[in-house]
Design an enzyme around this catalytic site. Structure first.
Site, short mmCIF file in Angstrom:
data_model
loop_
_atom_site.label_atom_id
_atom_site.label_comp_id
_atom_site.label_asym_id
_atom_site.label_seq_id
_atom_site.Cartn_x
_atom_site.Cartn_y
_atom_site.Cartn_z
N LYS A 140 0.84 -1.21 0.00
CA LYS A 140 0.00 0.00 0.00
C LYS A 140 0.87 1.25 0.00
O LYS A 140 0.58 2.23 -0.69
CB LYS A 140 -0.94 -0.01 1.23
CG LYS A 140 -2.08 -1.02 1.06
CD LYS A 140 -2.85 -1.27 2.34
CE LYS A 140 -3.84 -2.42 2.11
NZ LYS A 140 -4.47 -2.89 3.34
N GLN A 160 -4.60 -1.69 9.55
CA GLN A 160 -4.46 -3.02 8.94
C GLN A 160 -5.03 -4.08 9.88
O GLN A 160 -4.66 -4.15 11.04
CB GLN A 160 -2.98 -3.29 8.63
CG GLN A 160 -2.74 -4.58 7.87
CD GLN A 160 -3.34 -4.57 6.47
OE1 GLN A 160 -3.22 -3.60 5.73
NE2 GLN A 160 -4.02 -5.65 6.10
N ASP A 184 -11.16 2.88 3.90
CA ASP A 184 -11.42 1.44 3.75
C ASP A 184 -12.92 1.19 3.58
O ASP A 184 -13.34 0.13 3.12
CB ASP A 184 -10.94 0.69 5.01
CG ASP A 184 -9.66 -0.09 4.76
OD1 ASP A 184 -9.37 -0.36 3.58
OD2 ASP A 184 -8.99 -0.44 5.75
#
Ligand code: NDP
Length: 303
Positions: A74, A118, A141
């Site tokens: 990422k 994460q 997200d």
């Protein structure tokens, strides 16, 4: 007896119960690269117009090796797109209170447009509290209940990246999926459930199946679109698939050999499906591209 079995096996292979044709492979890697390039250009244009560079904060708690790989990818993708990434790597024993305090700090940091924590998190930290502490307008997200709720009522804000990536791949096929029956296998909050609302927004008729669903092969057999998000290598069999169906494989499973594979028996399924995504090179690259897109969108919202 033996002769009889051999004959029927031959008949099966000469006249398989489904027509032999080869699916078009949906090249997620290429679609994602195009999207990433358009994001890079849009960021460059922002900078040329005197606007701020978008920023993504990534929090990686502990040292889970798979998570480290995802976070590194990422970060690299951000760099290539011209998006600033802010990495935070608290130790696995960070208290929940300290982690929430870090998120509050990032919520108030004007350089940060997106916050990503994460997953999975260590067992002592409540995932829901973490997700709900991220400001919905920085939740790139798309996991916050506010953003999930907006998707559900058909007025999406930040859409979860993986299901959004799947929708974009479906769009690239050029197939009119209006009214299509879709079966999603898997009901996680990050893939299966939001996927149903993505497909509803596309005027499909989605059905979510899971480990307690009855007769999964029969459910899949009537689907024009199959989205597999299970986490079991090669689980979806070719003879379950309706000839010509669009098959999207979200699964990412690492075999003992180290090879990555999806939830669909790809080699056999591609002889039945009309379109199919490979693993790797299908949905995976789209997830990161959509994360960058959401971060750019957040920066635009906050200009
Ligand atoms: P989860 O483990 O959260 O969910 C798996 C789902 O599969 C559950 O709903 C479970 O049902 C269902 N399931 C398990 N066994 C069966 C079965 N025998 N029959 C029918 N359904 C079954 O996984 P995720 O949604 O997080 O991820 C799914 C896969 O997608 C994984 O391989 C993951 O690595 C991958 N993934 C890929 C991404 C990408 O970018 N390409 C992003 C996110 C995930 P039940 O709820 O009843 O237990």
């Amino acid at each position: 007896m033996f002769m009889h079995m051999r004959e029927s096996a031959l008949t099966y292979f000469e006249n398989p119960p489904y027509p032999i044709m080869s699916a078009q492979i949906i090249d997620g890697k290429a679609v994602a690269e195009n999207l990433r390039e358009s994001i890079r250009q849009a960021v460059e244009e922002r900078i040329n117009n005197g606007l701020r560079r978008p920023g993504l904060a990534v929090i990686l708690v502990g040292d889970n090796p798979a998570s480290q790989v995802y976070v590194r990818n990422k970060k690299l993708a951000c760099e290539k797109a011209g998006i600033t990434s802010f990495e935070h790597t608290p130790p696995a024993d960070i208290s929940e209170a300290d982690l929430l305090a870090l998120i509050h700090e990032l919520n108030n940091d004007d350089r940060v447009d997106g916050i990503l924590v994460q997953l999975p998190l260590p067992a002592h930290i409540d995932e829901e509290s973490v997700i709900e502490t991220i400001s919905p307008d920085k939740d790139v997200d798309g996991f916050h209940p506010y953003n999930i709720g907006r998707l559900m009522i058909g007025k999406p804000t930040f859409r979860p990246c993986t299901p959004q990536g799947v929708t974009r791949l479906l769009e690239t096929t050029g197939v009119d999926i209006t009214g299509n029956d879709a079966v999603i296998v898997g009901r996680s909050n990050i893939v299966g459930r939001p996927m149903a609302f993505e497909l509803l927004a596309k005027d499909c008729t989605p059905k979510i199946c899971h480990s307690r669903s009855k007769d999964l092969p029969a459910q899949i057999k009537q689907a024009d679109i199959v989205v597999a998000a299970i986490g079991k290598p090669g689980f979806i069999q070719a003879h379950w698939i309706k000839p010509g169906a669009i098959v999207i494989d979200v699964g990412i499973n690492r075999l003992e050999s180290g090879k990555l594979t999806g939830d669909v028996d790809f080699e056999a399924a591609k002889e039945v499906a009309g379109y199919i995504t490979p693993v790797p090179g299908g949905v995976g690259p789209m997830t990161i591209a959509c994360l960058l897109e959401n971060t750019l969108e957040s920066a635009r919202n906050r200009d």
